[in-house]
Scaffold this active site. Structure first.
Site, PDB file in Angstrom:
ATOM      1  N   ARG A 157      26.434  48.182   3.278  1.00  0.00           N
ATOM      2  CA  ARG A 157      26.931  49.543   3.015  1.00  0.00           C
ATOM      3  C   ARG A 157      26.439  50.057   1.657  1.00  0.00           C
ATOM      4  NH1 ARG A 157      27.667  48.845   7.599  1.00  0.00           N
ATOM      5  NH2 ARG A 157      29.606  48.939   8.796  1.00  0.00           N
ATOM      6  N   LYS A 214      32.150  53.023   5.435  1.00  0.00           N
ATOM      7  CA  LYS A 214      32.640  52.814   6.787  1.00  0.00           C
ATOM      8  C   LYS A 214      33.353  51.471   6.908  1.00  0.00           C
ATOM      9  CE  LYS A 214      31.102  52.621  11.603  1.00  0.00           C
ATOM     10  NZ  LYS A 214      29.940  52.694  12.522  1.00  0.00           N
TER      11      LYS A 214
END
Length: 345
Positions: A283, A319
């Protein structure tokens, strides 16, 4: 004489041809001695033995002729046996040579297999895999560094037109970039870092997965090395851009924490790592900006106390993680008025 012939035929150091010559010479010499210089002696022997037999041996073969026959017969027998010994020795030699070559071939194949396995698996994992094939291998680590380095604009560069030979030239260029990255990783100062895999144009590596910690070494030294490695990758890609007139950018995410590692597959083993640390590093890459190294707060705190300079990006939505406080790695802290070589500007 026959004993001398037997001794010569038994000499394994001599070739069959040399033995044949020696045996023939000895036999010829023996026959000459029997038939000429000692002929009278043999004749006298015949008269003494056979004349005193009261005619019992009226027809007899003279001893010198009988001796000559025996010597000749011995020559034939020894020549045949010597030839057979020569053939047997050669067959045994060829069998031994073939067995040695097969053994060397197996050892060479095993050595190559070991090198191949060591190239695709970390050294300590390769040793376990080679000695415990078929067993499931996994390990857990609590303090690991994980890095994802991607080239986000490579997809714009990749085309399957005729100029690029249906994309082959694009892949060749990407391969050269990955090779350059691998060459940097092969530097001894990055011995604590392992390449995990490449996923399209993304380079994944991890640090600190050695089974035993080093003595008198900072437990997060491997993470320091990983940060230096990330900065070197950015520098290398800039050099590649200058030489190839391209404008690729490297986007890197680094995370630290616990992971689980293991080998998947037996015939085609693949070493991989899993866990929250891996997800966060991924990420950090995907939410970062090109030309930067993004880390989250815990990793920044570790590196900031070990000579690295950061700028705070702030809270960003990640996320599956909510909002995380992240930082961009700028480089090494300045030493006096000078910056270390891998300082980013």
């Amino acid at each position: 004489m026959i004993m001398l012939l037997m001794v010569v035929s038994a000499l394994i150091q001599l070739s069959y041809e040399l033995k044949l010559v020696l045996l023939t010479l000895i036999t010829a010499g023996s026959i000459i001695v029997v038939m000429i210089p000692t002929k009278n002696a043999f004749t006298c022997y015949d008269h003494v033995i056979y004349n005193s037999s009261n005619g019992l041996y009226a027809d007899y073969i003279q001893v010198n002729y009988l001796s000559t026959f025996n010597i000749g017969l011995a020559l034939v027998v020894l020549v045949c046996s010597t030839r057979q010994m020569e053939i047997t020795a050669r067959i045994l030699f060829l069998w031994k040579k073939e067995a040695t070559e097969k053994k060397d071939g197996v050892e060479e194949l095993q050595r190559r297999n070991e090198l191949l396995v060591q190239n695709i698996l970390p050294l300590h994992v390769a040793k376990h895999f080679l000695t415990h094939q078929g067993e499931i291998y996994n390990e857990s680590h609590n303090e690991i560094g994980v890095m994802f380095a991607s080239i986000p604009n490579f997809q714009d560069f990749y085309t399957e037109d005729e100029i690029n030979v249906q994309g082959k030239e694009c892949l060749r260029f990407l391969n050269e970039v990955i090779i350059d990255f691998d060459n940097i990783l092969n530097n001894s100062k990055y011995k604590r870092i392992e390449k995990i895999k490449t996923i399209a144009s993304t380079y994944m590596a991890a640090s600190g997965i050695a089974p035993e910690p080093e003595e008198n070494v900072d437990k997060w030294q491997h993470l320091v090395d990983l940060a230096d490695f990330a900065l070197d990758l950015i520098k290398k890609l800039k050099e590649i851009n200058e030489n190839s007139f391209n404008s690729f950018h490297l986007r890197i995410g680094i995370s630290s924490g616990p992971i689980v590692a293991g080998v998947i597959g037996v015939n085609k083993p693949h070493y991989d790592i899993w866990g929250n640390t891996v997800n966060v590093a991924s990420r950090m890459d995907t939410t970062g900006k090109p030309g930067s190294v993004q880390v989250f707060q815990e990793t920044q705190e570790i590196l900031a106390t070990r000579g690295f300079k950061f700028t705070c990006r702030g809270l960003i939505p990640v996320k599956g993680k909510g909002k995380l406080l992240t930082y961009y790695l700028l480089g090494r802290e300045a030493t006096g008025a000078n910056h270390l070589p891998n300082m980013l500007h």
